[in-house]
Scaffold this motif. Structure first.
Motif, PDB file in Angstrom:
ATOM      1  N   GLY A 137       0.826  -1.222   0.000  1.00  0.00           N
ATOM      2  CA  GLY A 137       0.000   0.000   0.000  1.00  0.00           C
ATOM      3  C   GLY A 137       0.853   1.261   0.000  1.00  0.00           C
ATOM      4  O   GLY A 137       1.930   1.296   0.591  1.00  0.00           O
ATOM      5  N   ARG A 138       0.334   2.297  -0.689  1.00  0.00           N
ATOM      6  CA  ARG A 138       1.081   3.570  -0.825  1.00  0.00           C
ATOM      7  C   ARG A 138       0.512   4.643   0.095  1.00  0.00           C
ATOM      8  O   ARG A 138      -0.712   4.770   0.202  1.00  0.00           O
ATOM      9  CB  ARG A 138       0.981   4.102  -2.260  1.00  0.00           C
ATOM     10  N   ILE A 139       1.400   5.414   0.694  1.00  0.00           N
ATOM     11  CA  ILE A 139       0.937   6.545   1.508  1.00  0.00           C
ATOM     12  C   ILE A 139       1.563   7.838   0.990  1.00  0.00           C
ATOM     13  O   ILE A 139       2.653   7.829   0.399  1.00  0.00           O
ATOM     14  CB  ILE A 139       1.273   6.384   3.007  1.00  0.00           C
ATOM     15  N   LEU A 140       0.835   8.931   1.196  1.00  0.00           N
ATOM     16  CA  LEU A 140       1.367  10.263   0.863  1.00  0.00           C
ATOM     17  C   LEU A 140       1.022  11.195   2.028  1.00  0.00           C
ATOM     18  O   LEU A 140      -0.136  11.302   2.427  1.00  0.00           O
ATOM     19  CB  LEU A 140       0.751  10.788  -0.433  1.00  0.00           C
ATOM     20  N   ILE A 141       2.060  11.833   2.553  1.00  0.00           N
ATOM     21  CA  ILE A 141       1.890  12.770   3.668  1.00  0.00           C
ATOM     22  C   ILE A 141       2.417  14.130   3.234  1.00  0.00           C
ATOM     23  O   ILE A 141       3.515  14.235   2.686  1.00  0.00           O
ATOM     24  CB  ILE A 141       2.675  12.282   4.913  1.00  0.00           C
ATOM     25  N   LEU A 142       1.612  15.165   3.450  1.00  0.00           N
ATOM     26  CA  LEU A 142       2.049  16.526   3.104  1.00  0.00           C
ATOM     27  C   LEU A 142       1.917  17.407   4.342  1.00  0.00           C
ATOM     28  O   LEU A 142       0.865  17.423   4.982  1.00  0.00           O
ATOM     29  CB  LEU A 142       1.177  17.072   1.967  1.00  0.00           C
ATOM     30  N   ASP A 143       2.994  18.069   4.705  1.00  0.00           N
ATOM     31  CA  ASP A 143       2.957  19.011   5.823  1.00  0.00           C
ATOM     32  C   ASP A 143       3.845  20.216   5.524  1.00  0.00           C
ATOM     33  O   ASP A 143       4.713  20.162   4.647  1.00  0.00           O
ATOM     34  CB  ASP A 143       3.424  18.334   7.121  1.00  0.00           C
ATOM     35  N   PHE A 249       5.615  36.691  -0.202  1.00  0.00           N
ATOM     36  CA  PHE A 249       5.335  35.545   0.680  1.00  0.00           C
ATOM     37  C   PHE A 249       5.658  34.262  -0.054  1.00  0.00           C
ATOM     38  O   PHE A 249       5.275  34.100  -1.219  1.00  0.00           O
ATOM     39  CB  PHE A 249       3.838  35.546   1.040  1.00  0.00           C
ATOM     40  N   SER A 250       6.360  33.357   0.588  1.00  0.00           N
ATOM     41  CA  SER A 250       6.427  31.989   0.054  1.00  0.00           C
ATOM     42  C   SER A 250       6.615  31.011   1.211  1.00  0.00           C
ATOM     43  O   SER A 250       7.148  31.363   2.277  1.00  0.00           O
ATOM     44  CB  SER A 250       7.534  31.833  -0.988  1.00  0.00           C
ATOM     45  N   ILE A 251       6.127  29.787   0.988  1.00  0.00           N
ATOM     46  CA  ILE A 251       6.263  28.727   1.991  1.00  0.00           C
ATOM     47  C   ILE A 251       6.257  27.389   1.277  1.00  0.00           C
ATOM     48  O   ILE A 251       5.693  27.271   0.185  1.00  0.00           O
ATOM     49  CB  ILE A 251       5.133  28.808   3.049  1.00  0.00           C
ATOM     50  N   ASN A 252       6.883  26.397   1.880  1.00  0.00           N
ATOM     51  CA  ASN A 252       6.948  25.072   1.241  1.00  0.00           C
ATOM     52  C   ASN A 252       6.044  24.059   1.932  1.00  0.00           C
ATOM     53  O   ASN A 252       6.017  23.966   3.161  1.00  0.00           O
ATOM     54  CB  ASN A 252       8.367  24.509   1.294  1.00  0.00           C
ATOM     55  N   ARG A 253       5.354  23.282   1.101  1.00  0.00           N
ATOM     56  CA  ARG A 253       4.683  22.067   1.564  1.00  0.00           C
ATOM     57  C   ARG A 253       5.648  20.929   1.260  1.00  0.00           C
ATOM     58  O   ARG A 253       6.170  20.841   0.127  1.00  0.00           O
ATOM     59  CB  ARG A 253       3.403  21.816   0.786  1.00  0.00           C
ATOM     60  N   TYR A 254       5.880  20.049   2.190  1.00  0.00           N
ATOM     61  CA  TYR A 254       6.793  18.908   1.992  1.00  0.00           C
ATOM     62  C   TYR A 254       5.961  17.648   1.780  1.00  0.00           C
ATOM     63  O   TYR A 254       5.083  17.335   2.598  1.00  0.00           O
ATOM     64  CB  TYR A 254       7.725  18.766   3.195  1.00  0.00           C
ATOM     65  N   VAL A 255       6.224  16.959   0.679  1.00  0.00           N
ATOM     66  CA  VAL A 255       5.453  15.771   0.305  1.00  0.00           C
ATOM     67  C   VAL A 255       6.338  14.538   0.493  1.00  0.00           C
ATOM     68  O   VAL A 255       7.416  14.450  -0.098  1.00  0.00           O
ATOM     69  CB  VAL A 255       5.023  15.843  -1.177  1.00  0.00           C
ATOM     70  N   PHE A 256       5.857  13.606   1.315  1.00  0.00           N
ATOM     71  CA  PHE A 256       6.560  12.347   1.551  1.00  0.00           C
ATOM     72  C   PHE A 256       5.701  11.217   1.016  1.00  0.00           C
ATOM     73  O   PHE A 256       4.528  11.111   1.382  1.00  0.00           O
ATOM     74  CB  PHE A 256       6.786  12.110   3.054  1.00  0.00           C
ATOM     75  N   GLN A 257       6.273  10.382   0.145  1.00  0.00           N
ATOM     76  CA  GLN A 257       5.567   9.197  -0.324  1.00  0.00           C
ATOM     77  C   GLN A 257       6.337   7.965   0.137  1.00  0.00           C
ATOM     78  O   GLN A 257       7.586   7.961   0.165  1.00  0.00           O
ATOM     79  CB  GLN A 257       5.433   9.223  -1.845  1.00  0.00           C
ATOM     80  N   ALA A 258       5.588   6.931   0.509  1.00  0.00           N
ATOM     81  CA  ALA A 258       6.222   5.719   1.041  1.00  0.00           C
ATOM     82  C   ALA A 258       5.310   4.530   0.790  1.00  0.00           C
ATOM     83  O   ALA A 258       4.133   4.702   0.448  1.00  0.00           O
ATOM     84  CB  ALA A 258       6.477   5.892   2.544  1.00  0.00           C
ATOM     85  N   VAL A 259       5.864   3.332   0.940  1.00  0.00           N
ATOM     86  CA  VAL A 259       5.043   2.120   0.818  1.00  0.00           C
ATOM     87  C   VAL A 259       5.251   1.239   2.054  1.00  0.00           C
ATOM     88  O   VAL A 259       6.310   1.268   2.688  1.00  0.00           O
ATOM     89  CB  VAL A 259       5.390   1.288  -0.450  1.00  0.00           C
ATOM     90  N   LYS A 260       4.198   0.466   2.328  1.00  0.00           N
ATOM     91  CA  LYS A 260       4.346  -0.625   3.302  1.00  0.00           C
ATOM     92  C   LYS A 260       4.893  -1.799   2.500  1.00  0.00           C
ATOM     93  O   LYS A 260       4.263  -2.219   1.513  1.00  0.00           O
ATOM     94  CB  LYS A 260       2.971  -0.982   3.883  1.00  0.00           C
ATOM     95  N   PRO A 261       6.057  -2.292   2.826  1.00  0.00           N
ATOM     96  CA  PRO A 261       6.672  -3.326   1.988  1.00  0.00           C
ATOM     97  C   PRO A 261       5.725  -4.496   1.738  1.00  0.00           C
ATOM     98  O   PRO A 261       4.993  -4.914   2.648  1.00  0.00           O
ATOM     99  CB  PRO A 261       7.906  -3.764   2.788  1.00  0.00           C
ATOM    100  N   ALA A 262       5.752  -5.007   0.497  1.00  0.00           N
ATOM    101  CA  ALA A 262       4.912  -6.160   0.148  1.00  0.00           C
ATOM    102  C   ALA A 262       5.424  -7.398   0.866  1.00  0.00           C
ATOM    103  O   ALA A 262       6.612  -7.498   1.187  1.00  0.00           O
ATOM    104  CB  ALA A 262       4.934  -6.357  -1.361  1.00  0.00           C
ATOM    105  N   LEU A 263       4.538  -8.368   1.115  1.00  0.00           N
ATOM    106  CA  LEU A 263       4.952  -9.627   1.757  1.00  0.00           C
ATOM    107  C   LEU A 263       5.845 -10.402   0.822  1.00  0.00           C
ATOM    108  O   LEU A 263       5.610 -10.411  -0.389  1.00  0.00           O
ATOM    109  CB  LEU A 263       3.708 -10.459   2.102  1.00  0.00           C
ATOM    110  N   LYS A 264       6.887 -11.064   1.359  1.00  0.00           N
ATOM    111  CA  LYS A 264       7.786 -11.823   0.475  1.00  0.00           C
ATOM    112  C   LYS A 264       7.280 -13.253   0.321  1.00  0.00           C
ATOM    113  O   LYS A 264       6.633 -13.767   1.182  1.00  0.00           O
ATOM    114  CB  LYS A 264       9.188 -11.816   1.047  1.00  0.00           C
TER     115      LYS A 264
END
Ligand SMILES: C[S@@+](CC[C@H](N)C(=O)[O-])C[C@H]1O[C@@H](n2cnc3c(N)ncnc32)[C@H](O)[C@@H]1O
Length: 264
Positions: A137-143, A249-264
């Motif tokens: 599964g894929r996740i995306l977190i933005l802060d 004015f400027s500010i950054n949103r930081y985007v992190f994408q990650a996966v839960k490793p698939a079962l082997k």
């Protein structure tokens, strides 16, 4: 007065209005594109707020998919329910990111934008997120990291005091800087890290800066030694810069994408 920003009815409506400006609308399109959702997938939006992104997620996964919005704020859920009316693939849960009311391995994808920065126990929240994701599964977190703010002012000392108090609206105003090890500790494999900059080199009523600066003014007034007069004067000074063509004015949103490793 103390404590983080509360998403009561007034604040929920303010977020709903502000997040429809062109800057945040563009950010939402970028988030949706990066998630690469497919029809039929089950997607979770943690802290779905006014449901602007959730509606897009639901339309993307389609009637054969599932888009679930979780939020701890009842007024936010009410707004989001109205926005997603008629979409049978949408469901809501009122609850906490730290105690997700879902079974293990329930979701193909999950997204959370501008939410984890409010969460005091990130280790617990990420363990919960890991638990509810399917293997692969894929996740995306933005802060936001508020250290990335560039805001021109003619009174730097006053602005620094005001922004220090604004940091109190979050559990962690600098979450992106430490998010990578936190994700790894929860078991995720990081796949991509990027920024989405918000840039307002001019002031106008419908820019992101106008909305957030008014939010800052309202939050800091009467808190931690900042008077209402001082907060109002600061906000007015920025609008005056805008009227003279000197706003920046400027500010950054930081985007992190990650996966839960698939079962082997
Ligand atoms: C700034 S809004 C962002 C809303 C939405 N994600 C967006 O980007 O449009 C933050 C949202 O997170 C929710 N929230 C904050 N802390 C939470 C927590 N611990 N658990 C669940 N929801 C939370 C708030 O109620 C609010 O709706």
């Amino acid at each position: 007065m103390s404590g983080m920003l509360e998403f009561d009815e007034r604040q929920a409506r303010a977020v709903e209005a502000m997040y429809q400006n062109p800057d945040v609308t563009g950010q939402r399109s970028e988030v949706l594109r990066r998630l690469e959702l497919r029809a039929g997938e089950a997607v979770l939006d943690i802290g779905s707020g006014p449901g602007l992104l959730l509606r897009d997620l639901a339309l993307t996964v389609g009637a054969s998919g599932r888009a679930v919005g979780l939020d701890m704020s009842a007024p936010m859920i009410d707004i989001a329910k109205r926005r997603c009316e008629g979409l049978g693939q949408v469901a809501f849960e009122q609850g906490q990111a730290e105690m997700l009311p879902f079974p293990d391995a329930a979701f193909d994808a999950a997204v959370s934008t501008q939410v984890y920065e409010y969460v005091p126990d990130m280790a617990l929240a990420l363990r919960e997120l890991y638990r509810v994701m399917k293997p692969g599964g894929r996740i995306l977190i933005l802060d936001t990291d508020w250290d990335s703010l560039v805001l021109h002012t003619n009174d730097r000392a006053r602005q620094e005091r005001i922004l220090k108090v604004w940091d109190e609206h979050l559990a962690d105003a600098h979450l992106p800087a430490t998010l990578s090890p936190k994700l790894r500790a929860a078991g995720f494999q990081i796949t991509r890290r990027e920024i989405i900059p918000l840039l307002n080199p001019e002031y106008h009523a419908n820019c992101f800066a106008a909305g957030i600066l008014d939010g800052i003014r309202g939050f800091v007034a009467g808190r931690s030694g900042i008077t209402r007069e001082e907060a109002d004067a600061w906000a007015q000074s920025l609008r005056d810069l805008g009227a003279r063509g000197e706003f920046f004015f400027s500010i950054n949103r930081y985007v992190f994408q990650a996966v839960k490793p698939a079962l082997k």
